[in-house]
Design a protein around this motif. Structure first.
Motif, PDB file in Angstrom:
ATOM      1  N   TRP A 103       0.823  -1.206   0.000  1.00 16.00           N
ATOM      2  CA  TRP A 103       0.000   0.000   0.000  1.00 16.00           C
ATOM      3  C   TRP A 103       0.860   1.261   0.000  1.00 16.00           C
ATOM      4  O   TRP A 103       0.524   2.251  -0.659  1.00 16.00           O
ATOM      5  N   SER A 104       1.972   1.233   0.727  1.00  9.66           N
ATOM      6  CA  SER A 104       2.846   2.410   0.743  1.00  9.66           C
ATOM      7  C   SER A 104       3.464   2.654  -0.632  1.00  9.66           C
ATOM      8  O   SER A 104       3.679   3.809  -1.030  1.00  9.66           O
ATOM      9  N   ASP A 105       3.722   1.575  -1.377  1.00 17.13           N
ATOM     10  CA  ASP A 105       4.258   1.713  -2.736  1.00 17.13           C
ATOM     11  C   ASP A 105       3.223   2.349  -3.660  1.00 17.13           C
ATOM     12  O   ASP A 105       3.541   3.241  -4.460  1.00 17.13           O
ATOM     13  N   ILE A 106       1.984   1.888  -3.558  1.00 12.05           N
ATOM     14  CA  ILE A 106       0.915   2.447  -4.380  1.00 12.05           C
ATOM     15  C   ILE A 106       0.734   3.934  -4.064  1.00 12.05           C
ATOM     16  O   ILE A 106       0.623   4.774  -4.972  1.00 12.05           O
ATOM     17  N   LEU A 107       0.723   4.264  -2.780  1.00 12.59           N
ATOM     18  CA  LEU A 107       0.559   5.668  -2.382  1.00 12.59           C
ATOM     19  C   LEU A 107       1.720   6.514  -2.887  1.00 12.59           C
ATOM     20  O   LEU A 107       1.517   7.637  -3.380  1.00 12.59           O
ATOM     21  N   TYR A 108       2.948   5.981  -2.808  1.00 10.38           N
ATOM     22  CA  TYR A 108       4.119   6.719  -3.287  1.00 10.38           C
ATOM     23  C   TYR A 108       4.000   6.984  -4.788  1.00 10.38           C
ATOM     24  O   TYR A 108       4.278   8.088  -5.264  1.00 10.38           O
ATOM     25  N   GLY A 109       3.583   5.976  -5.538  1.00  5.87           N
ATOM     26  CA  GLY A 109       3.419   6.145  -6.974  1.00  5.87           C
ATOM     27  C   GLY A 109       2.353   7.175  -7.305  1.00  5.87           C
ATOM     28  O   GLY A 109       2.509   7.975  -8.245  1.00  5.87           O
ATOM     29  N   ILE A 110       1.256   7.176  -6.522  1.00  7.68           N
ATOM     30  CA  ILE A 110       0.190   8.155  -6.746  1.00  7.68           C
ATOM     31  C   ILE A 110       0.702   9.571  -6.500  1.00  7.68           C
ATOM     32  O   ILE A 110       0.453  10.487  -7.299  1.00  7.68           O
ATOM     33  N   VAL A 111       1.433   9.766  -5.418  1.00  2.00           N
ATOM     34  CA  VAL A 111       1.985  11.094  -5.113  1.00  2.00           C
ATOM     35  C   VAL A 111       2.939  11.535  -6.223  1.00  2.00           C
ATOM     36  O   VAL A 111       2.902  12.688  -6.684  1.00  2.00           O
ATOM     37  N   CYS A 112       3.803  10.606  -6.680  1.00  2.00           N
ATOM     38  CA  CYS A 112       4.774  10.950  -7.727  1.00  2.00           C
ATOM     39  C   CYS A 112       4.099  11.301  -9.049  1.00  2.00           C
ATOM     40  O   CYS A 112       4.683  12.005  -9.876  1.00  2.00           O
ATOM     41  N   SER A 113       2.877  10.808  -9.240  1.00  2.00           N
ATOM     42  CA  SER A 113       2.154  11.133 -10.467  1.00  2.00           C
ATOM     43  C   SER A 113       1.858  12.628 -10.561  1.00  2.00           C
ATOM     44  O   SER A 113       1.650  13.163 -11.657  1.00  2.00           O
ATOM     45  N   PHE A 114       1.844  13.298  -9.415  1.00  2.00           N
ATOM     46  CA  PHE A 114       1.581  14.734  -9.384  1.00  2.00           C
ATOM     47  C   PHE A 114       2.854  15.552  -9.142  1.00  2.00           C
ATOM     48  O   PHE A 114       2.785  16.769  -8.994  1.00  2.00           O
TER      49      PHE A 114
END
Length: 429
Positions: free
Chosen positions: A11-22
């Motif tokens: 879940w932390s990886d998914i959240l990190y990827g989402i943040v990096c998308s912005f």
């Protein structure tokens, strides 16, 4: 119900990827850091997917039309299709299924003046020494592709030093997954530079498309919890949804426009997440996965065979097992609360091209027609692993006893309809 596999994406990886998308990060700097961590920024290329990298390499090599590539007969459909798109000929070589090595006698018979390369796949999480392949390739002046898509364990292995290119995948169900992404390591930095130039001419994959995949996999991960998974599978079976349709829900590429989808440069959020995952990779997860597999093996009948069972190194990325009736055993295991899948899964064994009709990959076909992928992963407790092995053992022992009464071997029983071949490839992707 216990899911057939466990996604290696937290879940932390998914959240990190989402943040990096912005986040307006630098793709070039991220690629350089990945290269330096992997091997060197000069000999390493990060791409959208392994098949993207394979496509880039063939474009950079500019092999003459009709050139032949000797390839492990068991591989994913896209690798064969990429070869064909470049006007080249894939010659599938049968495997010794106990080690998953390409059969040397077939290699010697298949090589000719049109043969330009050899692609050896490290399958199912096994890792074979490449010395024999390298020695054969050097005898015949062949370019060597070492396909490590399924064998990554974060131990620093970047392929045999004499492999011309080593390819690794971080796709949806791979170890250290970032949903998409691939890394190439080249023996010659000049070729790496050529491949980088080819890739720089491609459009950049949309960060918003990658964001959508991250969101999609957050849903998949939620539905992979046992309670939700049981509900999803119950509904799927009631509606008659096939396993192939379930598998397609996590396929990033595929379809008639597959090449258009993967001919892209990786976006910044993908590169940022891949860098994070590589640098934070937990090798203890591999040790736990191996321990789970060894627990199951210890409680299975010794006469049941596994692809790659004699490979010197194995990390058990998946757990395929040759059984007497894969469809019947799959149904039996589901009554015990274990989901599994039969058939070739994402693999195919293609028909041999014209002029190579004798290369049928009989040993690989014979075993894969009877393979069932067991849900052996770190999501199971010790007791559940033993219960799974005992359920398989009870089924196979009963089948063996009944076949002995009839005077036949259990592996000679009629193959499941679920593993019937498709018209061309005898498989599904």
């Amino acid at each position: 119900m216990i899911p057939r596999t466990k996604l290696d994406l937290g879940w932390s990886d998914i959240l990190y990827g989402i943040v990096c998308s912005f986040w307006p990060g630098s793709r070039e700097n991220a690629q350089k850091r990945i290269g330096e961590f992997w091997s060197s920024s000069d000999d390493t290329v990060t791409c959208l997917a392994e098949r993207s990298g394979f496509d880039l390499i063939l474009e950079a090599l500019k092999l003459p039309p009709g050139s032949e590539i000797l390839i492990s007969a068991l591989n994913i459909r896209s690798m064969f299709e990429v070869i064909e798109r470049h006007g080249l000929v894939a010659v599938p070589i049968d495997l010794d299924m106990s080690t998953l090595a390409m059969k040397r006698e077939q290699l010697e018979r298949a090589v000719n003046k049109n043969t330009k390369a050899i692609l050896f796949a490290q399958l199912f999480g096994s890792r074979l020494p490449m010395d024999d392949v390298i020695e054969f390739a050097r005898q015949h002046d062949l370019f060597v592709f070492e396909d490590c898509a399924q064998s990554f364990v974060g131990d620093g292995y970047v392929g045999h030093p004499d492999s011309d290119v080593v390819m690794v995948s971080f796709g949806p169900i791979k170890t250290c997954s970032t949903i998409m992404g691939g890394v190439l390591r080249f023996k010659e930095t000049a070729l790496a530079a050529d491949v980088k130039q080819v890739q720089e001419r491609l459009p950049v994959h949309s960060r918003w498309d990658y964001l959508l995949w991250l969101l999609r996999f957050s849903i998949v991960k939620t539905l992979s919890s046992r309670l939700f998974y049981s509900l999803v599978m119950w509904v799927a079976y009631r509606l008659g949804v096939q396993d192939k349709q379930l598998n397609n829900s996590i396929r990033v590429f595929g379809g008639a426009d597959e090449a258009k989808k993967f001919r892209r440069q990786p976006s910044y959020p993908l590169l940022a997440l891949l860098e994070r995952r590589l640098k934070r990779f937990d090798q203890g997860s591999i040790a736990r996965r191996k321990a789970a597999a060894e627990t199951v093996i210890a409680h299975l009948p010794t006469w049941l065979r596994r692809p790659g069972e004699n490979a010197p190194v194995h990390n058990y990325w998946t757990f395929p097992l040759e059984v007497s009736d894969s469809a019947a055993l799959m149904k039996h295991l589901r009554t015990k609360g274990f989901d599994s899948i039969n058939g070739y899964s994402s693999f195919i064994i293609p028909d041999a091209p014209e002029g190579f009709e004798e290369y049928r990959a009989d040993e690989a076909r014979s075993m894969m027609d009877k393979v069932l992928y067991l849900p052996v992963h770190t999501g199971l407790s010790q007791q559940e692993l033993i219960r799974l092995a005992e359920a398989v053992s009870d089924f196979e022992n009963a089948r063996r006893e009944s076949q002995e009464v009839l005077g036949t071997s259990p592996v000679d029983s009629v193959a499941s309809v679920a593993t019937e071949p498709e018209p061309v490839s005898r498989a599904r992707d």
